[in-house]
Design an enzyme around this catalytic site. Structure first.
Site, PDB file in Angstrom:
ATOM      1  N   ASN A 209       0.704  -1.185  -0.369  1.00  0.00           N
ATOM      2  CA  ASN A 209      -0.436   0.328  -0.084  1.00  0.00           C
ATOM      3  C   ASN A 209       1.377   1.558  -0.123  1.00  0.00           C
ATOM      4  O   ASN A 209       2.275   1.371   0.649  1.00  0.00           O
ATOM      5  CB  ASN A 209      -0.584   0.161   1.288  1.00  0.00           C
ATOM      6  CG  ASN A 209       0.062  -0.121   2.619  1.00  0.00           C
ATOM      7  OD1 ASN A 209       0.848   1.085   2.593  1.00  0.00           O
ATOM      8  ND2 ASN A 209      -0.036  -1.133   3.423  1.00  0.00           N
ATOM      9  N   ASP A 278      -3.675  -6.265   4.832  1.00  0.00           N
ATOM     10  CA  ASP A 278      -4.446  -6.987   6.358  1.00  0.00           C
ATOM     11  C   ASP A 278      -5.037  -8.449   5.431  1.00  0.00           C
ATOM     12  O   ASP A 278      -4.559  -9.428   6.149  1.00  0.00           O
ATOM     13  CB  ASP A 278      -6.003  -6.898   5.976  1.00  0.00           C
ATOM     14  CG  ASP A 278      -6.176  -5.267   6.563  1.00  0.00           C
ATOM     15  OD1 ASP A 278      -5.121  -5.366   7.768  1.00  0.00           O
ATOM     16  OD2 ASP A 278      -6.398  -4.097   6.068  1.00  0.00           O
ATOM     17  N   LYS A 288      10.631 -16.521  -9.961  1.00  0.00           N
ATOM     18  CA  LYS A 288       9.919 -15.180 -11.061  1.00  0.00           C
ATOM     19  C   LYS A 288       8.922 -15.544 -12.004  1.00  0.00           C
ATOM     20  O   LYS A 288       9.501 -16.329 -13.119  1.00  0.00           O
ATOM     21  CB  LYS A 288      10.598 -14.384 -11.652  1.00  0.00           C
ATOM     22  CG  LYS A 288       9.763 -13.035 -12.368  1.00  0.00           C
ATOM     23  CD  LYS A 288      10.757 -12.707 -13.741  1.00  0.00           C
ATOM     24  CE  LYS A 288       9.342 -11.562 -14.242  1.00  0.00           C
ATOM     25  NZ  LYS A 288       9.813 -10.854 -15.492  1.00  0.00           N
ATOM     26  N   PHE A 323      -2.788   2.931  16.294  1.00  0.00           N
ATOM     27  CA  PHE A 323      -3.556   4.524  14.626  1.00  0.00           C
ATOM     28  C   PHE A 323      -4.160   3.549  14.310  1.00  0.00           C
ATOM     29  O   PHE A 323      -4.526   2.542  13.697  1.00  0.00           O
ATOM     30  CB  PHE A 323      -2.172   5.002  13.683  1.00  0.00           C
ATOM     31  CG  PHE A 323      -1.542   6.425  14.062  1.00  0.00           C
ATOM     32  CD1 PHE A 323      -1.735   7.442  13.664  1.00  0.00           C
ATOM     33  CD2 PHE A 323      -0.523   5.762  14.839  1.00  0.00           C
ATOM     34  CE1 PHE A 323      -1.116   8.539  14.441  1.00  0.00           C
ATOM     35  CE2 PHE A 323       0.232   6.806  15.300  1.00  0.00           C
ATOM     36  CZ  PHE A 323      -0.448   7.827  15.136  1.00  0.00           C
ATOM     37  N   LYS A 338     -12.311   0.566  18.119  1.00  0.00           N
ATOM     38  CA  LYS A 338     -10.799  -0.092  17.806  1.00  0.00           C
ATOM     39  C   LYS A 338     -10.147  -0.242  19.428  1.00  0.00           C
ATOM     40  O   LYS A 338      -9.451  -1.259  19.195  1.00  0.00           O
ATOM     41  CB  LYS A 338     -10.619   0.870  16.398  1.00  0.00           C
ATOM     42  CG  LYS A 338      -9.657  -0.424  15.725  1.00  0.00           C
ATOM     43  CD  LYS A 338      -9.270   0.915  14.951  1.00  0.00           C
ATOM     44  CE  LYS A 338      -9.886  -0.239  13.495  1.00  0.00           C
ATOM     45  NZ  LYS A 338      -9.920   1.042  12.039  1.00  0.00           N
ATOM     46  N   LYS A 342      -8.881  -3.549  20.194  1.00  0.00           N
ATOM     47  CA  LYS A 342      -7.677  -3.863  19.747  1.00  0.00           C
ATOM     48  C   LYS A 342      -6.692  -3.444  21.061  1.00  0.00           C
ATOM     49  O   LYS A 342      -5.492  -4.233  21.014  1.00  0.00           O
ATOM     50  CB  LYS A 342      -6.944  -3.088  19.261  1.00  0.00           C
ATOM     51  CG  LYS A 342      -8.202  -3.797  17.767  1.00  0.00           C
ATOM     52  CD  LYS A 342      -7.413  -3.066  16.105  1.00  0.00           C
ATOM     53  CE  LYS A 342      -6.025  -3.967  15.689  1.00  0.00           C
ATOM     54  NZ  LYS A 342      -5.948  -3.809  14.029  1.00  0.00           N
TER      55      LYS A 342
END
Ligand code: C5P
Length: 394
Positions: A209, A278, A288, A323, A338, A342
């Site tokens: 990401n 995730d 490859k 975060f 959260k 968590k």
């Protein structure tokens, strides 16, 4: 942090004196009032006029010491004015003089009359730096309470390669901020995760990401300023980890988890700012894989949740900070959920729109407080306020 602070910049006669002008400018940009003292050697490389133009304050030279104007007692007046002194570059001869307590020029006289924090940034030829006399002088100065920042390794103006370069501007600024700050995290270790993880599809392709890791780097700097020893476990970063931070580069979520689990028992605070993927391809392909052989449908598996694993192992006295990036309308509900689900002590929630912005916005939720604290500004500033708040809960 430097707004309105009185900094005295000492410049000695080394080639790196040209970099002191950049330092003066950067300090002024951050709001500091900077006065300069040039040694006679420095005047062979740079002029008082250069520093006066950049700082809009007086730059003093040896001649002024011998010929003070307007009833000044220059060394004691400057020592009384300054909140901190930075000598960059500090030459071998200056270090020698100061370590012997010999106030024969304006800069050493100011330093001997000054009882606040001092940062010395030596820069010289590598043999001069390694010379036992210089090393002994530096040890002596450290024993006296001076902060000495080690010179950087790299190519030197003399044509050799080795230690002797003035550290980069960013590192000097960090050291100067640390010099002026209170140190609520002194003697504490802080674990940080940052940047994205990479989950391999084969030897060359991966899922990831666009996280830059800038927030984690800002947190690392802030933790250093507040006096902590910092362990940064990170994926690829758009900016280098700060000097003095222990950096543990990793790729996959499992590697990040392993490093975090290993370091966490030693740490008082863990701040998890990493953008952990995730999901990951279930079975990475060998080598490859040729384009034609790439699967059209992929089986994915969840990655380990580092936050939950650390929360499960948290001891009394340790603090866990998470975060979360959330849509603004749902931010408050989701962040609160959260925080408890968590096992975080604090949750820093960013509204989704802040993702692309240079500055950041953080809603800091804690178990103790009803309403979140909203922190806005540069990542550096927000990181300092955030860690300051966490430190108060220790
Ligand atoms: O549940 P969510 O992914 O939004 O939680 C974000 C927080 O959890 C962040 O602090 C992130 O670093 C941490 N996290 C983690 N391991 C994961 C996923 C998220 O530590 N696999």
């Amino acid at each position: 942090m430097l707004e309105g602070r009185h900094l005295l910049l000492g410049v000695c006669g080394g080639i790196a004196a040209y970099k002191s002008a950049e330092l003066a400018r950067a300090l002024v940009r951050q709001g500091a009032q900077v006065r300069t003292v040039l040694t006679t050697g420095a005047e062979a490389f740079v002029t008082p006029l250069l520093f006066e133009a950049l700082t809009r304050e007086r730059a003093f030279r040896q001649k002024d010491f011998l010929n003070p104007q307007g009833g000044l007692i220059l060394h004691t007046d400057l020592a009384a004015w300054a909140e901190a002194v930075v000598v960059a570059p500090a030459t071998a001869s200056f270090l020698s003089k100061l370590s012997r307590g010999e106030p024969s020029d304006l800069l050493t006289a100011v330093l001997m009359a000054f009882s606040g924090p001092v940062l010395l940034a030596p820069a010289m030829n590598l043999h001069m730096w390694r010379h036992p006399a210089t090393q002994e002088n530096v040890s002596r100065l450290r024993r006296f309470g001076y902060q000495v920042v080690e010179p950087e390794e790299g190519s030197l103006a003399c044509g050799l390669t080795g230690p002797g370069r003035l550290p980069p501007l960013e590192d000097l600024l960090l050291e100067i901020k640390a010099l002026l700050s209170e140190k609520p995290l002194s003697g504490k270790r802080v674990l940080l995760t940052g940047g994205p993880t990479r989950e391999p599809l084969d030897a060359v392709r991966f899922f990831s990401n666009p996280s830059s890791g800038r927030m984690a780097v800002a947190l690392a700097q802030a933790a250093r300023i507040l006096g902590a020893e910092v362990y940064l476990v990170h994926g690829s970063l758009a900016v280098a980890p700060p000097r003095g931070v222990r950096s543990y580069p990793v790729q996959r979520a499992e590697e990040m988890l392993a490093e975090a689990l290993r370091l966490f028992p030693e740490c008082a605070i863990a701040v998890l700012a990493a953008a952990v993927c995730d999901l990951a391809p279930e079975e990475p392909l060998p080598g490859k894989t040729p384009k034609e052989a790439l699967p059209r449908v992929l089986r994915l598996r969840p990655t380990p949740d580092i936050a939950r694993e650390l929360a499960a192992r948290k001891r009394p006295g340790q603090l866990l900070v998470g975060f979360a990036l959330e849509e603004r309308e749902k931010l408050e509900d989701r962040a609160r959920r959260k925080l408890t689900e968590k096992g975080f002590d604090f949750l820093a929630a960013n509204p989704l729109e802040s993702l692309e912005a240079e500055d950041t916005e953080v809603w800091l939720f804690s178990r103790e407080r009803e309403t979140p604290r909203i922190l806005k500004g540069s990542k550096e500033r927000v990181a300092l306020e955030l860690l300051g708040e966490v430190a108060r809960a220790l």
